[in-house]
Design a protein around this motif. Structure first.
Motif, short mmCIF file in Angstrom:
data_model
loop_
_atom_site.label_atom_id
_atom_site.label_comp_id
_atom_site.label_asym_id
_atom_site.label_seq_id
_atom_site.Cartn_x
_atom_site.Cartn_y
_atom_site.Cartn_z
N LEU A 174 1.01 -1.18 -0.20
CA LEU A 174 0.01 0.16 -0.34
C LEU A 174 1.01 1.11 -0.18
O LEU A 174 1.35 1.53 1.46
CB LEU A 174 -0.91 0.40 1.27
CG LEU A 174 -2.33 0.56 0.93
CD1 LEU A 174 -3.47 0.93 -0.01
CD2 LEU A 174 -3.04 0.84 2.13
N PRO A 175 0.49 2.06 -0.88
CA PRO A 175 2.06 2.67 -1.01
C PRO A 175 1.36 4.36 -0.01
O PRO A 175 0.10 5.23 -1.07
CB PRO A 175 1.32 3.48 -2.13
CG PRO A 175 0.22 2.69 -3.27
CD PRO A 175 0.29 1.73 -2.49
N VAL A 176 1.01 3.95 1.32
CA VAL A 176 0.39 5.40 1.72
C VAL A 176 0.57 6.65 1.57
O VAL A 176 -0.12 7.17 2.44
CB VAL A 176 1.01 4.50 3.86
CG1 VAL A 176 0.42 3.57 3.45
CG2 VAL A 176 2.16 4.61 3.84
N HIS A 177 1.59 7.09 1.40
CA HIS A 177 1.95 8.30 0.71
C HIS A 177 0.85 8.78 0.09
O HIS A 177 0.64 10.11 -0.23
CB HIS A 177 3.11 8.81 0.66
CG HIS A 177 3.94 8.01 -0.89
ND1 HIS A 177 3.51 6.60 -0.56
CD2 HIS A 177 3.95 8.62 -1.71
CE1 HIS A 177 4.28 6.13 -2.23
NE2 HIS A 177 4.62 7.82 -2.33
N ARG A 178 0.81 8.46 -1.18
CA ARG A 178 -0.05 8.09 -2.10
C ARG A 178 -2.16 8.42 -1.29
O ARG A 178 -2.77 9.07 -2.17
CB ARG A 178 -0.24 7.05 -3.09
CG ARG A 178 1.32 8.01 -4.24
CD ARG A 178 1.14 9.09 -5.27
NE ARG A 178 -0.24 9.11 -5.95
CZ ARG A 178 -0.26 8.53 -7.46
NH1 ARG A 178 0.68 8.25 -7.55
NH2 ARG A 178 -1.29 9.04 -7.85
N VAL A 179 -2.18 7.23 -0.99
CA VAL A 179 -3.39 7.06 -0.38
C VAL A 179 -4.00 8.39 0.37
O VAL A 179 -5.29 8.93 0.48
CB VAL A 179 -3.54 5.54 0.65
CG1 VAL A 179 -5.36 5.47 1.10
CG2 VAL A 179 -3.54 5.06 -0.08
N TRP A 180 -3.17 9.01 1.58
CA TRP A 180 -2.86 9.98 2.32
C TRP A 180 -3.74 10.98 1.62
O TRP A 180 -4.62 11.74 1.38
CB TRP A 180 -2.02 10.06 2.63
CG TRP A 180 -1.91 11.31 3.68
CD1 TRP A 180 -1.79 12.86 4.02
CD2 TRP A 180 -2.70 10.92 5.58
NE1 TRP A 180 -1.73 13.31 4.79
CE2 TRP A 180 -2.54 12.31 5.85
CE3 TRP A 180 -2.97 10.49 6.20
CZ2 TRP A 180 -2.91 13.62 6.97
CZ3 TRP A 180 -3.29 10.99 7.80
CH2 TRP A 180 -3.46 11.84 8.58
N ASP A 181 -2.62 11.68 0.11
CA ASP A 181 -3.47 12.56 -0.24
C ASP A 181 -4.56 11.69 -1.17
O ASP A 181 -5.18 13.33 -1.49
CB ASP A 181 -2.12 12.95 -1.27
CG ASP A 181 -0.64 12.88 -0.46
OD1 ASP A 181 -0.61 13.59 0.35
OD2 ASP A 181 0.46 13.03 -2.02
N GLU A 182 -4.69 11.04 -1.30
CA GLU A 182 -6.33 10.96 -2.16
C GLU A 182 -6.87 11.08 -1.82
O GLU A 182 -8.03 11.28 -1.83
CB GLU A 182 -5.89 9.68 -3.32
CG GLU A 182 -4.98 9.81 -3.91
CD GLU A 182 -5.33 11.23 -5.30
OE1 GLU A 182 -6.48 11.42 -5.91
OE2 GLU A 182 -3.84 11.21 -6.24
N LEU A 183 -7.23 10.62 -0.23
CA LEU A 183 -8.12 10.43 1.09
C LEU A 183 -8.43 12.09 1.43
O LEU A 183 -9.51 12.39 0.57
CB LEU A 183 -7.33 9.92 2.21
CG LEU A 183 -8.31 8.67 1.93
CD1 LEU A 183 -6.93 8.13 3.15
CD2 LEU A 183 -9.55 7.80 1.51
N ALA A 184 -7.26 13.18 1.26
CA ALA A 184 -7.93 14.27 1.91
C ALA A 184 -7.80 15.18 0.52
O ALA A 184 -9.15 16.41 0.49
CB ALA A 184 -6.59 14.61 1.77
N LYS A 185 -8.06 14.03 -0.86
CA LYS A 185 -8.22 15.26 -2.01
C LYS A 185 -10.05 14.63 -1.86
O LYS A 185 -10.63 15.51 -2.44
CB LYS A 185 -8.02 14.41 -3.21
CG LYS A 185 -6.29 15.17 -3.34
CD LYS A 185 -6.13 14.97 -5.05
CE LYS A 185 -4.54 15.15 -5.34
NZ LYS A 185 -4.10 14.24 -6.27
N LEU A 186 -10.33 13.88 -1.20
CA LEU A 186 -11.78 13.06 -1.77
C LEU A 186 -12.45 14.16 -0.41
O LEU A 186 -13.49 14.18 -0.58
CB LEU A 186 -12.15 11.94 -1.02
CG LEU A 186 -11.73 11.09 -2.57
CD1 LEU A 186 -12.02 9.28 -2.31
CD2 LEU A 186 -12.51 11.70 -4.02
N GLY A 187 -11.48 14.90 0.75
CA GLY A 187 -12.43 15.03 1.51
C GLY A 187 -12.61 14.30 3.33
O GLY A 187 -13.49 14.45 4.19
N PHE A 188 -11.85 13.22 2.63
CA PHE A 188 -11.81 12.63 4.01
C PHE A 188 -11.67 13.56 5.03
O PHE A 188 -10.17 14.33 5.10
CB PHE A 188 -11.22 11.11 3.59
CG PHE A 188 -11.21 10.17 4.50
CD1 PHE A 188 -12.18 8.74 4.59
CD2 PHE A 188 -10.60 10.14 5.32
CE1 PHE A 188 -12.75 7.70 5.35
CE2 PHE A 188 -10.30 9.04 6.31
CZ PHE A 188 -12.01 7.91 6.49
#
Length: 192
Positions: A174-188
């Motif tokens: 799991l590329p957690v750095h990318r997951v973090w960024d994409e969750l933030a973009k989704l407003g998570f």
């Protein structure tokens, strides 16, 4: 928003826990075959998106499902999970003494219909291994549930991986750095 992890991987669970992102596990059986014309990162992204599509109908508007698939590529050959110990030994014999790429495809599918699919690549360099080292790893650690027949966090990662170009966590699944960024973009709602 609530995150649903659609994975039985203990490594993905631990990485999300360590990241501080609350989640619930929800599992479904999904066929993991892919079209033969796909190459490298396309395979990982296709499988992640395909897995997510199985959850689409059951998602509440405030839920986001995370699916992922990790593959190991030696040149253009995709090395998935080995079927048995003999195949695991063959895979590791091919990987030893060479560099290969690990791709993890991720899909974040929101209950409101938004979807993002991406992949991350890490190049892993293995030192040459003896037949007895390969046999020891396969028979002791039973890596049949791992793409490429190895886990970088296992014994073989300690003795065989000489260098990484990219994210170590991507190799774990799991590329957690990318997951973090994409969750933030989704407003998570992240904890910081």
């Amino acid at each position: 928003m609530h995150l649903i992890l659609a994975s039985n991987s203990p490594r993905r669970r631990q990485l999300l826990t360590d990241l501080g992102v609350p989640y619930t596990v929800r599992l479904q059986e999904v066929d993991e075959s892919f079209p033969a014309h796909l190459r490298r990162a396309e395979v990982a992204e296709y499988l992640a998106a395909h897995k997510a599509s199985a959850y689409r109908a059951g998602l509440a508007p405030d839920e986001v499902v995370l699916t992922a698939d990790t593959i190991v590529c030696l040149d253009d050959d995709v090395l998935n999970k080995p079927a048995d110990t003999a195949e695991a030994i063959r895979m590791l014999t091919r990987l030893q003494g060479r560099a290969h790429d690990v791709f993890t495809g991720v899909c974040l599918l929101a209950g409101d219909g938004r979807q993002v699919v991406f992949s991350d690549r890490t190049t892993v360099h293995f030192r040459a291994l003896s037949n007895s080292e390969i046999a020891h790893y396969v028979h002791t650690y039973q890596p049949l549930d791992k793409a490429g027949a190895y886990g970088a966090q296992d014994w073989i990662g300690m003795v065989a991986v000489t260098r990484l170009e990219g994210s170590y966590y991507n190799v774990m699944g799991l590329p957690v750095h990318r997951v973090w960024d994409e969750l933030a973009k989704l407003g998570f709602p992240l904890a910081v």
